[in-house]
Design a protein around this motif. Structure first.
Motif, mmCIF file in Angstrom:
data_model
loop_
_atom_site.group_PDB
_atom_site.id
_atom_site.type_symbol
_atom_site.label_atom_id
_atom_site.label_comp_id
_atom_site.label_asym_id
_atom_site.label_seq_id
_atom_site.Cartn_x
_atom_site.Cartn_y
_atom_site.Cartn_z
ATOM 1 N N LEU A 6 0.821 -1.210 0.000
ATOM 2 C CA LEU A 6 0.000 0.000 0.000
ATOM 3 C C LEU A 6 0.859 1.266 0.000
ATOM 4 N N CYS A 7 2.063 1.188 0.562
ATOM 5 C CA CYS A 7 2.994 2.314 0.470
ATOM 6 C C CYS A 7 3.455 2.502 -0.976
ATOM 7 N N GLN A 8 3.700 1.399 -1.674
ATOM 8 C CA GLN A 8 4.106 1.471 -3.083
ATOM 9 C C GLN A 8 3.000 2.044 -3.956
ATOM 10 N N LYS A 9 1.752 1.821 -3.550
ATOM 11 C CA LYS A 9 0.608 2.375 -4.291
ATOM 12 C C LYS A 9 0.395 3.852 -3.983
ATOM 13 N N GLY A 10 1.139 4.377 -3.005
ATOM 14 C CA GLY A 10 1.061 5.804 -2.690
ATOM 15 C C GLY A 10 -0.067 6.183 -1.744
ATOM 16 N N ILE A 11 -0.611 5.216 -0.999
ATOM 17 C CA ILE A 11 -1.706 5.509 -0.083
ATOM 18 C C ILE A 11 -1.180 5.841 1.309
ATOM 19 N N PHE A 12 -0.143 5.108 1.746
ATOM 20 C CA PHE A 12 0.429 5.286 3.082
ATOM 21 C C PHE A 12 1.929 5.469 2.993
ATOM 22 N N GLN A 13 2.509 5.902 4.102
ATOM 23 C CA GLN A 13 3.962 5.967 4.222
ATOM 24 C C GLN A 13 4.356 5.458 5.598
ATOM 25 N N ASN A 14 5.530 4.850 5.661
ATOM 26 C CA ASN A 14 6.077 4.352 6.922
ATOM 27 C C ASN A 14 7.422 5.042 7.111
ATOM 28 N N VAL A 15 7.434 6.091 7.908
ATOM 29 C CA VAL A 15 8.642 6.882 8.121
ATOM 30 C C VAL A 15 9.084 6.715 9.568
ATOM 31 N N ASP A 16 10.289 6.191 9.748
ATOM 32 C CA ASP A 16 10.853 5.981 11.087
ATOM 33 C C ASP A 16 9.911 5.193 11.993
ATOM 34 N N GLY A 17 9.227 4.209 11.420
ATOM 35 C CA GLY A 17 8.360 3.338 12.213
ATOM 36 C C GLY A 17 6.990 3.903 12.526
ATOM 37 N N THR A 18 6.640 5.037 11.910
ATOM 38 C CA THR A 18 5.313 5.623 12.105
ATOM 39 C C THR A 18 4.567 5.609 10.774
ATOM 40 N N VAL A 19 3.402 4.972 10.800
ATOM 41 C CA VAL A 19 2.595 4.834 9.588
ATOM 42 C C VAL A 19 1.544 5.939 9.549
ATOM 43 N N THR A 20 1.525 6.671 8.437
ATOM 44 C CA THR A 20 0.528 7.722 8.221
ATOM 45 C C THR A 20 0.028 7.627 6.786
ATOM 46 N N SER A 21 -1.093 8.288 6.531
ATOM 47 C CA SER A 21 -1.662 8.239 5.184
ATOM 48 C C SER A 21 -1.149 9.398 4.336
ATOM 49 N N LEU A 22 -1.033 9.119 3.053
ATOM 50 C CA LEU A 22 -0.743 10.165 2.067
ATOM 51 C C LEU A 22 -2.039 10.619 1.411
ATOM 52 N N ILE A 23 -3.051 9.753 1.480
ATOM 53 C CA ILE A 23 -4.382 10.036 0.938
ATOM 54 C C ILE A 23 -5.373 9.751 2.061
ATOM 55 N N SER A 24 -6.247 10.700 2.353
ATOM 56 C CA SER A 24 -7.237 10.463 3.404
ATOM 57 C C SER A 24 -8.264 9.436 2.933
ATOM 58 N N LYS A 25 -8.955 8.861 3.892
ATOM 59 C CA LYS A 25 -9.998 7.880 3.587
ATOM 60 C C LYS A 25 -11.042 8.505 2.665
ATOM 61 N N GLU A 26 -11.436 9.734 2.944
ATOM 62 C CA GLU A 26 -12.440 10.429 2.135
ATOM 63 C C GLU A 26 -11.943 10.647 0.704
ATOM 64 N N GLU A 27 -10.681 11.087 0.577
ATOM 65 C CA GLU A 27 -10.105 11.298 -0.760
ATOM 66 C C GLU A 27 -10.067 9.990 -1.538
ATOM 67 N N PHE A 28 -9.651 8.916 -0.856
ATOM 68 C CA PHE A 28 -9.534 7.622 -1.522
ATOM 69 C C PHE A 28 -10.890 7.162 -2.048
ATOM 70 N N TYR A 29 -11.907 7.198 -1.195
ATOM 71 C CA TYR A 29 -13.214 6.690 -1.623
ATOM 72 C C TYR A 29 -13.887 7.617 -2.638
ATOM 73 N N SER A 30 -13.594 8.921 -2.591
ATOM 74 C CA SER A 30 -14.147 9.792 -3.622
ATOM 75 C C SER A 30 -13.486 9.516 -4.967
ATOM 76 N N MET A 31 -12.198 9.148 -4.958
ATOM 77 C CA MET A 31 -11.519 8.750 -6.211
ATOM 78 C C MET A 31 -12.133 7.475 -6.767
ATOM 79 N N GLN A 32 -12.559 6.571 -5.888
ATOM 80 C CA GLN A 32 -13.139 5.303 -6.321
ATOM 81 C C GLN A 32 -14.500 5.499 -6.958
ATOM 82 N N SER A 33 -15.229 6.524 -6.510
ATOM 83 C CA SER A 33 -16.595 6.728 -7.014
ATOM 84 C C SER A 33 -16.626 7.517 -8.315
ATOM 85 N N GLU A 34 -15.480 8.080 -8.708
ATOM 86 C CA GLU A 34 -15.443 8.867 -9.962
ATOM 87 C C GLU A 34 -15.498 7.975 -11.178
#
Length: 78
Positions: free
Chosen positions: A50-78
């Motif tokens: 999922l990091c390779q797909k550009g959705i999340f990042q794992n920096v120094d052992g902390t996982v955060t999103s690059l795309i919010s849940k809302e942004e992701f699902y709105s992209m899916q509905s387009e």
């Protein structure tokens, strides 16, 4: 950005990250053991994908999103 598709398991995993972020990778392993019955290696394999797909990042052992849940699902509905 190209279209990003997630399978059912990847979607459940992504939802866990979005719900708990920012989350340490060690805590994410514990969450996935409890919620998905995954081993540590499975968690890191799917996270890397999922990091390779550009959705999340794992920096120094902390996982955060690059795309919010809302942004992701709105992209899916387009």
């Amino acid at each position: 950005m190209g279209e990003i598709q997630l399978g059912i398991v990847e979607s459940r995993f992504a939802d866990l990250i979005w719900t708990n972020e920012p989350v340490s990778s060690s805590n994410l392993v514990k969450i996935c053991e409890k919620e998905l019955e995954w081993k540590k290696s499975t968690t890191f394999t799917v996270l890397r994908r999922l990091c390779q797909k550009g959705i999340f990042q794992n920096v120094d052992g902390t996982v955060t999103s690059l795309i919010s849940k809302e942004e992701f699902y709105s992209m899916q509905s387009e």
